[in-house]
Scaffold this motif. Structure first.
Motif, PDB file in Angstrom:
ATOM      1  N   LYS A 186      39.935  41.693  36.989  1.00 36.92           N
ATOM      2  CA  LYS A 186      39.551  43.097  37.124  1.00 36.92           C
ATOM      3  C   LYS A 186      38.216  43.265  36.402  1.00 36.92           C
ATOM      4  O   LYS A 186      37.790  42.368  35.685  1.00 36.92           O
ATOM      5  CB  LYS A 186      40.625  44.029  36.564  1.00 36.92           C
ATOM      6  CG  LYS A 186      40.832  43.922  35.063  1.00 36.92           C
ATOM      7  CD  LYS A 186      41.978  44.842  34.618  1.00 36.92           C
ATOM      8  CE  LYS A 186      42.172  44.715  33.118  1.00 36.92           C
ATOM      9  NZ  LYS A 186      43.345  45.454  32.635  1.00 36.92           N
ATOM     10  N   LYS A 187      37.581  44.391  36.616  1.00 38.62           N
ATOM     11  CA  LYS A 187      36.299  44.638  35.973  1.00 38.62           C
ATOM     12  C   LYS A 187      36.490  45.609  34.808  1.00 38.62           C
ATOM     13  O   LYS A 187      37.209  46.575  34.972  1.00 38.62           O
ATOM     14  CB  LYS A 187      35.315  45.254  36.969  1.00 38.62           C
ATOM     15  CG  LYS A 187      35.041  44.394  38.176  1.00 38.62           C
ATOM     16  CD  LYS A 187      33.785  43.572  37.990  1.00 38.62           C
ATOM     17  CE  LYS A 187      33.391  42.797  39.232  1.00 38.62           C
ATOM     18  NZ  LYS A 187      34.095  41.544  39.437  1.00 38.62           N
ATOM     19  N   PRO A 188      35.890  45.445  33.673  1.00 35.57           N
ATOM     20  CA  PRO A 188      35.221  44.208  33.222  1.00 35.57           C
ATOM     21  C   PRO A 188      36.261  43.220  32.722  1.00 35.57           C
ATOM     22  O   PRO A 188      37.351  43.616  32.314  1.00 35.57           O
ATOM     23  CB  PRO A 188      34.365  44.697  32.058  1.00 35.57           C
ATOM     24  CG  PRO A 188      35.142  45.859  31.497  1.00 35.57           C
ATOM     25  CD  PRO A 188      35.881  46.485  32.669  1.00 35.57           C
ATOM     26  N   LYS A 220      48.685  42.688  34.480  1.00 40.95           N
ATOM     27  CA  LYS A 220      47.706  43.562  33.812  1.00 40.95           C
ATOM     28  C   LYS A 220      47.385  43.154  32.379  1.00 40.95           C
ATOM     29  O   LYS A 220      46.298  43.403  31.897  1.00 40.95           O
ATOM     30  CB  LYS A 220      48.139  45.017  33.874  1.00 40.95           C
ATOM     31  CG  LYS A 220      49.450  45.311  33.183  1.00 40.95           C
ATOM     32  CD  LYS A 220      49.842  46.765  33.413  1.00 40.95           C
ATOM     33  CE  LYS A 220      51.302  46.966  33.068  1.00 40.95           C
ATOM     34  NZ  LYS A 220      51.935  47.966  33.886  1.00 40.95           N
ATOM     35  N   TYR A 221      48.314  42.478  31.689  1.00 35.73           N
ATOM     36  CA  TYR A 221      48.048  42.061  30.307  1.00 35.73           C
ATOM     37  C   TYR A 221      47.705  40.575  30.188  1.00 35.73           C
ATOM     38  O   TYR A 221      47.577  40.062  29.085  1.00 35.73           O
ATOM     39  CB  TYR A 221      49.267  42.368  29.414  1.00 35.73           C
ATOM     40  CG  TYR A 221      49.652  43.822  29.436  1.00 35.73           C
ATOM     41  CD1 TYR A 221      48.744  44.799  29.012  1.00 35.73           C
ATOM     42  CD2 TYR A 221      50.886  44.219  29.896  1.00 35.73           C
ATOM     43  CE1 TYR A 221      49.093  46.140  29.050  1.00 35.73           C
ATOM     44  CE2 TYR A 221      51.245  45.569  29.931  1.00 35.73           C
ATOM     45  CZ  TYR A 221      50.333  46.523  29.509  1.00 35.73           C
ATOM     46  OH  TYR A 221      50.663  47.854  29.544  1.00 35.73           O
ATOM     47  N   VAL A 236      40.893  38.020  43.281  1.00 37.89           N
ATOM     48  CA  VAL A 236      41.726  39.164  43.628  1.00 37.89           C
ATOM     49  C   VAL A 236      41.576  40.200  42.521  1.00 37.89           C
ATOM     50  O   VAL A 236      41.927  39.935  41.375  1.00 37.89           O
ATOM     51  CB  VAL A 236      43.210  38.745  43.780  1.00 37.89           C
ATOM     52  CG1 VAL A 236      44.092  39.973  44.017  1.00 37.89           C
ATOM     53  CG2 VAL A 236      43.372  37.733  44.905  1.00 37.89           C
ATOM     54  N   ASP A 237      41.021  41.350  42.878  1.00 33.00           N
ATOM     55  CA  ASP A 237      40.869  42.441  41.916  1.00 33.00           C
ATOM     56  C   ASP A 237      42.198  43.185  41.832  1.00 33.00           C
ATOM     57  O   ASP A 237      42.588  43.878  42.782  1.00 33.00           O
ATOM     58  CB  ASP A 237      39.740  43.371  42.365  1.00 33.00           C
ATOM     59  CG  ASP A 237      39.478  44.496  41.370  1.00 33.00           C
ATOM     60  OD1 ASP A 237      40.374  44.792  40.544  1.00 33.00           O
ATOM     61  OD2 ASP A 237      38.388  45.084  41.422  1.00 33.00           O
ATOM     62  N   ILE A 238      42.894  43.042  40.701  1.00 27.02           N
ATOM     63  CA  ILE A 238      44.230  43.625  40.582  1.00 27.02           C
ATOM     64  C   ILE A 238      44.216  45.152  40.452  1.00 27.02           C
ATOM     65  O   ILE A 238      45.257  45.773  40.529  1.00 27.02           O
ATOM     66  CB  ILE A 238      45.028  43.001  39.402  1.00 27.02           C
ATOM     67  CG1 ILE A 238      44.367  43.302  38.056  1.00 27.02           C
ATOM     68  CG2 ILE A 238      45.227  41.507  39.623  1.00 27.02           C
ATOM     69  CD1 ILE A 238      45.220  42.932  36.850  1.00 27.02           C
ATOM     70  N   THR A 239      43.037  45.748  40.288  1.00 22.17           N
ATOM     71  CA  THR A 239      42.972  47.213  40.170  1.00 22.17           C
ATOM     72  C   THR A 239      42.906  47.894  41.538  1.00 22.17           C
ATOM     73  O   THR A 239      43.016  49.120  41.618  1.00 22.17           O
ATOM     74  CB  THR A 239      41.760  47.660  39.320  1.00 22.17           C
ATOM     75  OG1 THR A 239      40.554  47.231  39.956  1.00 22.17           O
ATOM     76  CG2 THR A 239      41.850  47.082  37.915  1.00 22.17           C
ATOM     77  N   LEU A 240      42.721  47.136  42.614  1.00 21.62           N
ATOM     78  CA  LEU A 240      42.682  47.736  43.950  1.00 21.62           C
ATOM     79  C   LEU A 240      44.095  48.159  44.350  1.00 21.62           C
ATOM     80  O   LEU A 240      45.068  47.479  44.032  1.00 21.62           O
ATOM     81  CB  LEU A 240      42.131  46.738  44.972  1.00 21.62           C
ATOM     82  CG  LEU A 240      40.683  46.288  44.755  1.00 21.62           C
ATOM     83  CD1 LEU A 240      40.289  45.236  45.780  1.00 21.62           C
ATOM     84  CD2 LEU A 240      39.729  47.473  44.822  1.00 21.62           C
ATOM     85  N   PRO A 241      44.202  49.298  45.051  1.00 21.20           N
ATOM     86  CA  PRO A 241      45.533  49.823  45.415  1.00 21.20           C
ATOM     87  C   PRO A 241      46.406  48.795  46.138  1.00 21.20           C
ATOM     88  O   PRO A 241      47.600  48.712  45.886  1.00 21.20           O
ATOM     89  CB  PRO A 241      45.213  51.001  46.341  1.00 21.20           C
ATOM     90  CG  PRO A 241      43.805  51.372  46.039  1.00 21.20           C
ATOM     91  CD  PRO A 241      43.110  50.137  45.531  1.00 21.20           C
ATOM     92  N   GLU A 242      45.810  47.994  47.030  1.00 21.94           N
ATOM     93  CA  GLU A 242      46.611  47.023  47.795  1.00 21.94           C
ATOM     94  C   GLU A 242      47.118  45.867  46.928  1.00 21.94           C
ATOM     95  O   GLU A 242      47.973  45.093  47.356  1.00 21.94           O
ATOM     96  CB  GLU A 242      45.823  46.479  49.000  1.00 21.94           C
ATOM     97  CG  GLU A 242      44.592  45.661  48.656  1.00 21.94           C
ATOM     98  CD  GLU A 242      43.304  46.485  48.584  1.00 21.94           C
ATOM     99  OE1 GLU A 242      42.230  45.895  48.780  1.00 21.94           O
ATOM    100  OE2 GLU A 242      43.380  47.719  48.333  1.00 21.94           O
ATOM    101  N   ASN A 243      46.603  45.765  45.703  1.00 21.44           N
ATOM    102  CA  ASN A 243      47.026  44.686  44.807  1.00 21.44           C
ATOM    103  C   ASN A 243      47.880  45.191  43.642  1.00 21.44           C
ATOM    104  O   ASN A 243      47.990  44.538  42.614  1.00 21.44           O
ATOM    105  CB  ASN A 243      45.794  43.941  44.263  1.00 21.44           C
ATOM    106  CG  ASN A 243      45.017  43.261  45.368  1.00 21.44           C
ATOM    107  OD1 ASN A 243      45.595  42.832  46.358  1.00 21.44           O
ATOM    108  ND2 ASN A 243      43.718  43.185  45.222  1.00 21.44           N
ATOM    109  N   SER A 244      48.508  46.359  43.827  1.00 17.14           N
ATOM    110  CA  SER A 244      49.242  46.977  42.717  1.00 17.14           C
ATOM    111  C   SER A 244      50.397  46.106  42.212  1.00 17.14           C
ATOM    112  O   SER A 244      50.714  46.121  41.027  1.00 17.14           O
ATOM    113  CB  SER A 244      49.749  48.354  43.109  1.00 17.14           C
ATOM    114  OG  SER A 244      50.649  48.243  44.199  1.00 17.14           O
TER     115      SER A 244
END
Length: 90
Positions: free
Chosen positions: A15-17, A55-56, A40-48
């Motif tokens: 995720k950014k940053p 997240k940690y 894979v950007d985990i903050t995108l809705p499709e990757n919830s």
């Protein structure tokens, strides 16, 4: 050249940053020709679902869809797993 299509897929959950992710990508630089890096950007809705799971823990790496490592790049582990996959595909 069909060899490039047989490359394993290394997935980076990020995720950014993410300074640790940037650091991990630098460590992976010399190995780039041996796998395809998918971020894979985990903050995108499709990757919830991934967000809830990781997240940690980012960065998290999967190799060909299987969990490989998290937080830091373990070169030895990556080497071993890549070598196994390369031997299998020969």
């Amino acid at each position: 050249c069909s060899a490039s299509t047989n490359k394993p897929m290394l997935t980076l959950f990020t995720k950014k940053p993410c300074p640790l992710c940037d650091e991990a990508k630098e460590v992976l630089e010399p190995y780039k020709r041996r796998f395809i890096l998918q971020e894979v950007d985990i903050t995108l809705p499709e990757n919830s679902a991934w967000y809830d799971k990781y997240k940690y823990d980012i960065p998290v790496f999967h190799l060909n869809g299987k969990f490989l490592m998290k937080h830091r790049v373990n070169i030895q582990k990556l080497e071993d797993r890549l070598r196994k996959l390369e031997l299998q595909s020969e």
